[in-house]
Design an enzyme around this catalytic site. Structure first.
Site, PDB file in Angstrom:
ATOM      1  CG  ASN A 161       2.612   3.705  45.143  1.00 61.01           C
ATOM      2  OD1 ASN A 161       2.936   3.511  46.324  1.00 61.01           O
ATOM      3  ND2 ASN A 161       3.016   4.775  44.466  1.00 61.01           N
ATOM      4  NE  ARG A 162       1.390  -5.045  45.995  1.00 64.12           N
ATOM      5  CZ  ARG A 162       2.375  -4.843  46.862  1.00 64.12           C
ATOM      6  NH1 ARG A 162       3.229  -3.850  46.660  1.00 64.12           N
ATOM      7  NH2 ARG A 162       2.522  -5.610  47.917  1.00 64.12           N
ATOM      8  CG  LEU A 163      -0.266   2.422  38.642  1.00 71.55           C
ATOM      9  CD1 LEU A 163      -1.726   2.178  39.027  1.00 71.55           C
ATOM     10  CD2 LEU A 163       0.023   3.914  38.602  1.00 71.55           C
ATOM     11  CG  HIS A 164       2.103  -4.416  39.469  1.00 68.58           C
ATOM     12  ND1 HIS A 164       3.158  -4.061  40.274  1.00 68.58           N
ATOM     13  CD2 HIS A 164       1.219  -5.086  40.266  1.00 68.58           C
ATOM     14  CE1 HIS A 164       2.954  -4.518  41.503  1.00 68.58           C
ATOM     15  NE2 HIS A 164       1.778  -5.130  41.519  1.00 68.58           N
TER      16      HIS A 164
END
Length: 244
Positions: free
Chosen positions: A216-219
């Site tokens: 979820n692009r929560l890198h």
């Protein structure tokens, strides 16, 4: 085969991330973490073959001038334009002071770091969904160390170091190959010494960021900055997590 053009595909392109993670304390020893990630990059090449050049690193420097760079006039242009310049090189060492590469010192990058030693490195390990960003100041590598590395290079690469006036224009491929042939003849039957204009550059880091792709692009982004030296005179680092 898709009938969409590359331009049409850009906005729709998606990649799922989730091959790894970074704990809050992962970079307590940032150089040890770098070494571990580099080892995993080599292992990935050996096991999957999809990380062809683990040592490939994007070197970014600062050029001053209308167009920037040695070929355009290394002393800069009248308007003093400042621009970043990037190119992919190969990382050839990691010692107690920093990260080492070798090059023609009279090339664009060589002249740029001589004029302004601030630079950055980026190692993009795409199959591992990782990247490392390294920022700091560039210093020259000891000539004896550069001599030892140059002596280890294949002879053809040694000849090319003499033949190419890196970053300068050349009339044609044939002219470039003629320069190579002339260098071959010059050193026929003899060892090829390191050219005086060729040597090593070491980026001494003051900031390192480790990036790991997550769902979820929560890198994960962990950054360490140098804050001095510890009691053993080793680099002391301060660590933070950054929002993605």
């Amino acid at each position: 085969m898709s009938d969409r053009t590359p331009a049409d595909r850009l906005a729709a392109e998606r990649t799922n991330y989730g091959t790894g993670s970074l704990a809050d304390e992962a970079a307590n020893d940032p150089l040890a973490l770098f070494d571990a990630w580099m080892a995993e990059a080599f292992e990935r090449r050996e096991s999957h073959g999809d990380l062809a050049e683990p040592t490939a690193v994007v070197l970014s420097t600062i050029a001053v001038g209308t167009n920037g760079g040695a070929a355009d006039g290394a002393d800069g242009g009248a308007d003093g334009t400042i621009r970043p310049r990037s190119r992919t090189v190969l990382l050839k060492g990691r010692d107690e002071r920093g990260f080492v590469l070798y090059t023609n010192l009279d090339s664009d990058k060589g002249r740029e770091v001589d004029a302004n030693p601030s630079a950055s490195l980026l190692l993009p390990w795409y199959p591992l969904q990782r990247q490392v960003r390294i920022e700091g100041l560039v210093e020259p590598v000891d000539p004896a160390k550069a001599d030892a590395y140059f002596a280890s290079r294949p002879r053809g690469s040694q000849i090319s170091a003499w033949a190419s006036r890196q970053s300068r224009p050349v009339d044609s491929r044939a002219a470039l190959e003629a320069q190579y042939t002339a260098a071959q003849e010059r050193f026929e039957g003899a060892d090829v010494p390191r050219p005086p204009f060729w040597g090593g550059l070491r980026l001494v880091p003051d900031r390192i960021e480790f990036w790991q792709g997550r769902q979820n692009r929560l890198h994960d982004r962990i950054v360490v900055t140098r804050v001095g030296v510890d009691e053993q005179h080793d680099a002391a680092w301060e660590q933070h997590r950054l929002q993605p």
